[in-house]
Design a protein around this motif. Sequence first.
Motif, mmCIF file in Angstrom:
data_model
loop_
_atom_site.group_PDB
_atom_site.id
_atom_site.type_symbol
_atom_site.label_atom_id
_atom_site.label_comp_id
_atom_site.label_asym_id
_atom_site.label_seq_id
_atom_site.Cartn_x
_atom_site.Cartn_y
_atom_site.Cartn_z
ATOM 1 N N VAL A 44 0.694 -1.145 0.072
ATOM 2 C CA VAL A 44 0.047 0.023 -0.050
ATOM 3 C C VAL A 44 0.999 1.166 -0.172
ATOM 4 C CG1 VAL A 44 -1.704 1.320 1.254
ATOM 5 C CG2 VAL A 44 -1.845 -1.155 1.260
ATOM 6 N N LEU A 45 0.811 2.041 -0.993
ATOM 7 C CA LEU A 45 1.856 3.080 -1.373
ATOM 8 C C LEU A 45 0.889 4.456 -0.650
ATOM 9 C CD1 LEU A 45 3.055 3.138 -4.812
ATOM 10 C CD2 LEU A 45 4.476 2.628 -2.797
ATOM 11 N N VAL A 46 1.574 4.978 0.304
ATOM 12 C CA VAL A 46 0.850 6.345 0.804
ATOM 13 C C VAL A 46 1.672 7.360 0.431
ATOM 14 C CG1 VAL A 46 -0.037 7.543 2.814
ATOM 15 C CG2 VAL A 46 0.004 4.722 2.776
ATOM 16 N N PRO A 47 1.294 8.328 -0.413
ATOM 17 C CA PRO A 47 2.130 9.396 -0.868
ATOM 18 C C PRO A 47 2.037 10.653 0.158
ATOM 19 C CG PRO A 47 -0.259 9.610 -1.913
ATOM 20 C CD PRO A 47 -0.196 8.325 -1.277
ATOM 21 N N GLY A 48 2.898 11.613 -0.295
ATOM 22 C CA GLY A 48 3.051 12.689 0.570
ATOM 23 C C GLY A 48 2.620 14.026 -0.035
ATOM 24 N N ALA A 49 3.294 15.278 0.369
ATOM 25 C CA ALA A 49 2.599 16.312 -0.068
ATOM 26 C C ALA A 49 2.549 16.793 -1.423
ATOM 27 C CB ALA A 49 3.228 17.687 0.640
ATOM 28 N N GLY A 50 1.460 17.482 -2.159
ATOM 29 C CA GLY A 50 1.543 17.852 -3.301
ATOM 30 C C GLY A 50 0.990 16.905 -4.507
ATOM 31 N N VAL A 51 0.282 15.791 -3.892
ATOM 32 C CA VAL A 51 -0.346 14.771 -4.622
ATOM 33 C C VAL A 51 -1.730 14.710 -4.640
ATOM 34 C CG1 VAL A 51 -0.337 12.271 -5.460
ATOM 35 C CG2 VAL A 51 1.561 13.198 -4.347
ATOM 36 N N ASP A 52 -2.325 15.044 -5.961
ATOM 37 C CA ASP A 52 -3.647 15.148 -6.014
ATOM 38 C C ASP A 52 -3.821 14.706 -7.513
ATOM 39 O OD1 ASP A 52 -2.965 17.198 -7.654
ATOM 40 O OD2 ASP A 52 -3.720 18.827 -6.563
ATOM 41 N N LEU A 53 -5.147 14.883 -7.991
ATOM 42 C CA LEU A 53 -5.582 14.300 -9.280
ATOM 43 C C LEU A 53 -4.940 14.946 -10.572
ATOM 44 C CD1 LEU A 53 -9.352 13.905 -9.284
ATOM 45 C CD2 LEU A 53 -7.614 12.208 -8.875
ATOM 46 N N ASP A 54 -4.285 16.433 -10.196
ATOM 47 C CA ASP A 54 -3.455 17.166 -11.099
ATOM 48 C C ASP A 54 -2.082 16.739 -11.154
ATOM 49 O OD1 ASP A 54 -5.790 18.369 -12.347
ATOM 50 O OD2 ASP A 54 -5.991 19.589 -10.576
ATOM 51 N N HIS A 55 -1.575 15.907 -9.955
ATOM 52 C CA HIS A 55 -0.274 15.633 -9.903
ATOM 53 C C HIS A 55 -0.123 14.196 -9.616
ATOM 54 C CE1 HIS A 55 -0.345 20.251 -9.132
ATOM 55 N NE2 HIS A 55 0.659 20.116 -9.780
ATOM 56 N N TYR A 56 -0.896 13.304 -10.210
ATOM 57 C CA TYR A 56 -0.945 12.011 -9.867
ATOM 58 C C TYR A 56 -0.013 11.083 -10.737
ATOM 59 C CZ TYR A 56 -3.314 7.365 -9.036
ATOM 60 O OH TYR A 56 -3.611 6.092 -8.566
ATOM 61 N N ALA A 57 0.798 11.683 -11.531
ATOM 62 C CA ALA A 57 1.331 10.634 -12.715
ATOM 63 C C ALA A 57 2.589 9.924 -11.890
ATOM 64 C CB ALA A 57 1.854 11.444 -13.772
ATOM 65 N N ARG A 58 3.154 10.631 -11.018
ATOM 66 C CA ARG A 58 4.264 10.058 -10.247
ATOM 67 C C ARG A 58 4.022 8.863 -9.253
ATOM 68 N NH1 ARG A 58 9.555 11.030 -9.727
ATOM 69 N NH2 ARG A 58 9.391 13.233 -10.585
ATOM 70 N N VAL A 111 4.358 23.656 -0.398
ATOM 71 C CA VAL A 111 5.152 24.901 0.199
ATOM 72 C C VAL A 111 3.654 25.351 0.810
ATOM 73 C CG1 VAL A 111 5.863 27.132 -0.212
ATOM 74 C CG2 VAL A 111 6.290 25.319 -1.717
ATOM 75 N N SER A 112 3.432 25.223 2.256
ATOM 76 C CA SER A 112 2.455 25.446 2.844
ATOM 77 C C SER A 112 2.719 25.132 4.590
ATOM 78 C CB SER A 112 1.117 24.709 2.482
ATOM 79 O OG SER A 112 1.261 23.171 2.792
ATOM 80 N N PRO A 113 2.091 25.643 5.419
ATOM 81 C CA PRO A 113 2.134 25.251 6.497
ATOM 82 C C PRO A 113 1.838 24.109 6.974
ATOM 83 C CG PRO A 113 1.113 27.536 6.432
ATOM 84 C CD PRO A 113 1.423 26.977 5.177
ATOM 85 N N GLY A 114 0.679 23.378 6.138
ATOM 86 C CA GLY A 114 0.138 22.156 6.528
ATOM 87 C C GLY A 114 1.294 21.087 6.273
ATOM 88 N N ALA A 115 2.277 21.152 5.406
ATOM 89 C CA ALA A 115 3.201 20.369 5.100
ATOM 90 C C ALA A 115 4.453 20.131 6.211
ATOM 91 C CB ALA A 115 3.903 20.459 3.873
ATOM 92 N N LEU A 116 4.137 20.980 7.219
ATOM 93 C CA LEU A 116 5.188 21.252 8.435
ATOM 94 C C LEU A 116 4.525 20.812 9.761
ATOM 95 C CD1 LEU A 116 6.953 24.455 7.542
ATOM 96 C CD2 LEU A 116 8.006 22.215 7.215
ATOM 97 N N GLY A 126 -1.624 18.113 10.888
ATOM 98 C CA GLY A 126 -2.843 18.194 10.909
ATOM 99 C C GLY A 126 -3.553 17.358 9.815
ATOM 100 N N ARG A 127 -3.089 17.667 8.540
ATOM 101 C CA ARG A 127 -3.581 16.509 7.524
ATOM 102 C C ARG A 127 -3.446 15.112 7.778
ATOM 103 N NH1 ARG A 127 -4.354 19.909 2.722
ATOM 104 N NH2 ARG A 127 -5.379 21.802 3.565
ATOM 105 N N ALA A 128 -2.290 14.748 8.423
ATOM 106 C CA ALA A 128 -1.958 13.423 8.871
ATOM 107 C C ALA A 128 -3.063 12.857 9.749
ATOM 108 C CB ALA A 128 -0.759 13.169 9.436
ATOM 109 N N ASP A 129 -3.365 13.616 10.754
ATOM 110 C CA ASP A 129 -4.508 13.525 11.926
ATOM 111 C C ASP A 129 -5.823 13.200 11.097
ATOM 112 O OD1 ASP A 129 -2.509 13.472 14.022
ATOM 113 O OD2 ASP A 129 -3.096 15.357 14.235
#
Length: 318
Positions: free
Chosen positions: A121-135, A165-170, A173-176
Amino acid sequence: MASRPRSSRLRRALLTALVTASVALPVSGAARPAAVPAPAPADLGPLGAATPAALGARYAAGRDGIRAAGQAALRHGDRQRAASLRAMAAPGRHFLAFDGRDGGRTAEVFGDLSRAHRIAVLVPGAGVDLDHYARLRHGGEALLGELGGGSAVVAWLGYRTPATVSPGALTAGRADEAAPLLRSFVRELGAARPAARVALLCHSYGSVVCARAASGLEVADLVLFGSPGTGAESAAALHTGATVRAGRATGDWIAGVPHVELDLAFTTVGFGADPVSPEFGAEVFDAGDGGHGDYLEPGSVPLRSIAAIVAGRAGRHA
């Protein structure tokens, strides 16, 4: 007086972390665009048994949802999103889940899940969404190619990732928010294929998500790569029965992120101990000399290392 130099060091560490996150911009692309509307997905219920018939019905429902989201994107005037979704809806692609709203949520399967003895099960990090899904997709395909028959890879984009590039990546909150969703998904997957060996593969900010979800999950391995930290001070503090493994490529910019946690007025910034440090206590694997986005590149050292872990071939020092 001793507290003032320490406070100054922590402030400098925080500044360094913010600068490091900023230079990561070319790695993941620009900040996410305005939201593209999409219909609510059908309620498919729990995964259930992973039989060919049940999975076929699930994949068909996912394809229907993707097509509906593509039509909504066209009506919105976003031809790039519509084209991406058209590719996702191709007959050869298989989604256990899809939600086109709010950046997108997906769980794409590579390989034959109904017969898999090994599941990653691959769990991606910041910056991945439908517009940045290819990688993420390419990583899943590459890992399946390295693993071969009897394996399946699931790329789980099951949460709203923070922008790079956001406070959320530091902050966590999103992980919780993501952790209970990941925990539920992995448990459903385990119930669907109870005899399969499951490994949780966590890239970058995804390692914070996995750390929050780890306790109580029946997975063989918890693999952290390109990790900024987990929010835990040690592998033991993750309270998991899985073997915790960590790797970082020598060319990964994330090595420059300070491994500190700063308690600010309304949140905590940073993720603490370095997962590849001896003090953390993970089993460290060879991650080669690539960059932050290169861990699952075909033919690479880290891809071979991670595939060996998923297959149960890795030794104590993979």
